[in-house]
Design a protein around this motif. Structure first.
Motif, mmCIF file in Angstrom:
data_model
loop_
_atom_site.group_PDB
_atom_site.id
_atom_site.type_symbol
_atom_site.label_atom_id
_atom_site.label_comp_id
_atom_site.label_asym_id
_atom_site.label_seq_id
_atom_site.Cartn_x
_atom_site.Cartn_y
_atom_site.Cartn_z
ATOM 1 N N HIS A 187 0.834 -1.208 0.000
ATOM 2 C CA HIS A 187 0.000 0.000 0.000
ATOM 3 C C HIS A 187 0.871 1.262 0.000
ATOM 4 O O HIS A 187 0.682 2.160 -0.825
ATOM 5 C CB HIS A 187 -0.931 -0.015 1.215
ATOM 6 N N HIS A 191 1.630 4.315 -3.060
ATOM 7 C CA HIS A 191 1.583 5.787 -3.002
ATOM 8 C C HIS A 191 2.791 6.362 -3.743
ATOM 9 O O HIS A 191 2.681 7.351 -4.454
ATOM 10 C CB HIS A 191 1.575 6.281 -1.555
ATOM 11 N N HIS A 214 -6.701 8.013 -2.018
ATOM 12 C CA HIS A 214 -7.061 6.596 -1.929
ATOM 13 C C HIS A 214 -8.122 6.215 -2.943
ATOM 14 O O HIS A 214 -8.716 7.070 -3.598
ATOM 15 C CB HIS A 214 -7.489 6.260 -0.497
ATOM 16 N N GLU A 227 -4.040 1.351 5.539
ATOM 17 C CA GLU A 227 -2.861 1.748 6.314
ATOM 18 C C GLU A 227 -3.181 2.007 7.781
ATOM 19 O O GLU A 227 -2.336 2.445 8.542
ATOM 20 C CB GLU A 227 -2.143 2.944 5.681
HETATM 21 ZN ZN LIG Z 1 -2.662 5.219 2.012
#
Ligand SMILES: [Zn+2]
Ligand SMILES: [Zn+2]
Length: 257
Positions: A187, A191, A214, A227
């Motif tokens: 995750h 990003h 997101h 997260e």
């Molecule tokens: Zn995130």
């Protein structure tokens, strides 16, 4: 009286700002140009995904003693990179143990300052470098009922709050350690790959704007819950969440596969 306290406040803020600037931005140190690795999250998305500027990726994982990632987690991470990134020159991973830092619980400024101290690999010719820090304590923003498992804070670096990950995995009614580590690691890395709308433009609109950068798909790896404490529930079924078609399309459109 009010005026005096206001003046004092301004002074304190100014000092804090200049301190963080001093410690964070040292573009060149000992002949190494660090500037290309000190940009904002998402700004190197295309460099990660395509082979245009960098054909090889070198990953440096720093872990505080007792907070080393499971070997299978690193294998899962490498497999994801091989599947999504164009890096024909290869994927290299190195790990290094450090002593407890004494900073926990951590602010992002402290995490970034530790990177300046610990990171030894910076972009060089055709090599793109990634820095991962496995922390021995929690994020200072954690509360009694909400916590952060990882944060991407620059263009080629993220932190895993490994202590928090370990406390929330591997026990009865908890996801396995490998599954939670892998999920948070992928995750945060995504990003850096520019998801969602953070450097990889959206092919189709799918940003959950209420929760920042997101994905609006509840089952996607890039859902905001991944997260934080939501990941523990998402993983209860036993599978690591995958990227949905919208997120995959964004990576492909920005040079990935
Ligand atoms: Zn995130
Ligand atoms: Zn998605």
């Amino acid at each position: 009286m009010k005026k005096i306290s206001y003046a004092l406040l301004v002074l304190i803020l100014a000092i804090a700002l200049s301190c963080s600037k001093d410690t964070k931005d040292k573009p060149t140190e000992n002949g190494i140009n660090k500037a290309p690795n000190q940009l904002n999250t998402g700004q190197s998305a295309n460099d990660f995904l395509s082979a245009e500027n960098y054909t090889r990726i070198e990953i440096e994982i720093l872990y505080v003693k007792n907070y080393r990632l499971n070997t299978q987690t690193i294998t899962n991470f490498k497999n994801f990179i091989a599947a999504r990134l164009n890096k024909p020159g290869g994927i290299i991973v190195s790990e290094r143990e450090v002593e407890p830092t004494g900073f926990a619980p951590y602010s992002i400024d402290e995490i970034a300052n530790l990177e300046n101290l610990y990171r030894s690999k910076y972009n060089n010719t055709n090599i793109l470098t990634l820095y991962v820090f496995c922390a021995d304590g929690k994020a200072e923003t954690d509360t009694n009922n909400s916590f952060t498992l990882g944060t991407a804070y620059r263009n080629t670096s993220f932190v895993l709050y490994e202590n928090t990950i370990q406390r929330n995995s591997g026990g009865i009614g908890q996801p396995s350690r490998v599954n939670l580590e892998t999920t948070v690691m992928l995750h945060e890395f995504c990003h850096l790959l520019g998801l969602v709308n953070l450097g990889s433009p959206m092919v189709n609109a799918h940003q959950d704007t209420a929760h920042g950068k997101h994905c609006d798909n509840q089952n996607c790896l890039m859902n905001w819950q991944v997260e934080n404490e939501g990941a523990v529930d998402m993983l209860f079924g036993g599978n690591i969440p995958e990227l949905d078609i919208n997120c995959k399309n964004d990576l492909i459109a920005n040079g990935g596969k």
